[in-house]
Design a protein around this motif. Sequence first.
Motif, PDB file in Angstrom:
ATOM      1  N   UNK A 158       0.804  -1.239  -0.435  1.00  0.00           N
ATOM      2  CA  UNK A 158      -0.365   0.242  -0.074  1.00  0.00           C
ATOM      3  C   UNK A 158       0.824   1.026   0.173  1.00  0.00           C
ATOM      4  N   UNK A 159       0.341   1.569  -0.332  1.00  0.00           N
ATOM      5  CA  UNK A 159       1.934   3.339  -0.906  1.00  0.00           C
ATOM      6  C   UNK A 159       1.569   4.840  -0.325  1.00  0.00           C
ATOM      7  N   UNK A 160       0.112   4.315   0.108  1.00  0.00           N
ATOM      8  CA  UNK A 160      -0.582   5.593   1.243  1.00  0.00           C
ATOM      9  C   UNK A 160       0.423   5.867   2.241  1.00  0.00           C
ATOM     10  N   UNK A 201       1.381   6.353   5.781  1.00  0.00           N
ATOM     11  CA  UNK A 201       1.279   6.902   7.201  1.00  0.00           C
ATOM     12  C   UNK A 201       2.397   6.727   8.134  1.00  0.00           C
ATOM     13  N   UNK A 238       3.388   7.566  -8.746  1.00  0.00           N
ATOM     14  CA  UNK A 238       2.425   5.677  -9.285  1.00  0.00           C
ATOM     15  C   UNK A 238       1.477   6.167  -7.982  1.00  0.00           C
ATOM     16  N   UNK A 239       0.888   7.377  -6.914  1.00  0.00           N
ATOM     17  CA  UNK A 239       0.191   7.396  -5.693  1.00  0.00           C
ATOM     18  C   UNK A 239      -0.907   6.890  -6.178  1.00  0.00           C
ATOM     19  N   UNK A 240      -1.105   6.004  -5.760  1.00  0.00           N
ATOM     20  CA  UNK A 240      -2.849   5.267  -6.274  1.00  0.00           C
ATOM     21  C   UNK A 240      -3.892   6.333  -5.976  1.00  0.00           C
ATOM     22  N   UNK A 241      -4.064   7.960  -4.918  1.00  0.00           N
ATOM     23  CA  UNK A 241      -4.855   8.367  -4.594  1.00  0.00           C
ATOM     24  C   UNK A 241      -5.131   9.239  -5.641  1.00  0.00           C
ATOM     25  N   UNK A 294      -7.975   5.924   1.600  1.00  0.00           N
ATOM     26  CA  UNK A 294      -6.667   6.424   2.353  1.00  0.00           C
ATOM     27  C   UNK A 294      -7.555   7.142   3.241  1.00  0.00           C
TER      28      UNK A 294
END
Lengths: 143, 348
Positions: free
Chosen positions: A1-3, A5, B42-45, B55
């Motif tokens: 997951x690239x978000x 934290x 490449x951030x999917x948000x 998110x």
Amino acid sequence: MSQQRLSFDDVHVGDQAPEKVHKLTRTDLVRYAGASGDFNPMHHDEVLATAAGQPSVFGHGMFSMGFLGSAITDYVGAGNLTHYKVRFSRQTWPNEVLTTKITVAGKRSEDGHDLVDLDVRLVNAQGEEKVIGEATAAVPSAS
Amino acid sequence: MSADHSEELAALVGRRSGAPQVAPDAVNLAMIRHWVEAMGDENPVYLSEEAATDAGFGGIVAPPTMLQAWIMRGLKASLEAESRRAEPETTAGSDNDRMMALLDDEGRTSVVATNCDQHYVRPLRLGERLVTTSTIEDITAEKKTGLGEGRFVTTRIDFVSLPDLGEHASVSEEVVAAGEPVATMRFRILKYRPGTAKGAEVRDGDGGPARPRRPRPALTQDNAFFFEGTRAGKLLIQRCVSCHTLRHPPLPACAVCGSLDWDTVQASGRGELYSFVVVHYPKVPSFDYPLPIGLVALEEGTRLVADLAIDPAELRIGMPVEAELVSFDDELTLPVFHGLPAERDEGG
């Protein structure tokens, strides 16, 4: 997951974000011109750029800022960045390998927000700084 | 010496650069997709509703550093603004146009972006329509820099979101004041006098900095013969094979008969001065100033633009001149015209 934290309690002065590395191409410059709406011919017209005394076309300053910015938001989270400023110190050239350098420079609490200050740079393979700046993110505390 | 517009420039500080600017398009997925692809972000948000919701954003958000792209006016409008500024008697322009014209008039014709500073209040969501107001925040006194002597100009751009803007292409300051502030950007540029960089004085001989090379000509299949000719010591002029009309600068086709076939003739290099200008600024480091440039009518019957090695005070329309081919570096040899005595001694 690239978000990311990133948590205020787990981050320390001197921590470094993962590096993003990219070899700049002329295609990048054309693609960025279209995506950003910045059609200064020095960035895509080799004939005009060399006639103006430049060795070749060169990168948009805002491309450097955006590329370094994407490494910052990967680290702090897209919605947490509150302030980002840069100085454009050198031009970027096709075939240069650009690397992001992001270091935690400080931590502070202000108006109820936990803030992380970052020292941010974009350098080439010889270590020449293309962009130097600072960024601040409001990050959540670990709960 | 160039003009000094310090007072007029000081009066512009604090003023709006121009009218409020409405973003041509609302924040949208297509522009975000192009931008993140160009960035390799490449951030999917930024592209996936699901990832953005997970998110905690409640929907797709725009990358923060894409801020400026939402208000770029596009190539067509930029070219129109440029040609407006080039008009000698601009009266209708904005305060930004006036500021740039004053700086140009001071000889500060070159520009480079030096700093960008962005503050984000919150992420931008799809469908938001942005409007900006721009303010001239600071114009410094002259500074000596690595690029040249210039003034730094800081412009502050305030971004507000206006949900119910509809199709409006322009809005008043009152409408903008009712918008929700979402971001601020300060952009600093250096407007400088070319050829005045620290340590860039052109000196000959040992120890001095190397003289920068002259700008290269843009070589094409039509004009390459000219520069190859000068390197070989010949001043060559293009000639139409069909009607024998000479033409210069080189072109693919004859303007008289339309023929695409051409060859060249070697000019004697003699002619007379048809017209001239003396350039004082902007100064480009590879040239000496004042710089006399002439339009020479060659005795073969066409005209040619070239440097003049003649004291500007001596220049007269119609004076006889003769070309010398001067090598500026390994690649570049160009004709430079000298004056000749009015009545040449034709005798033995």
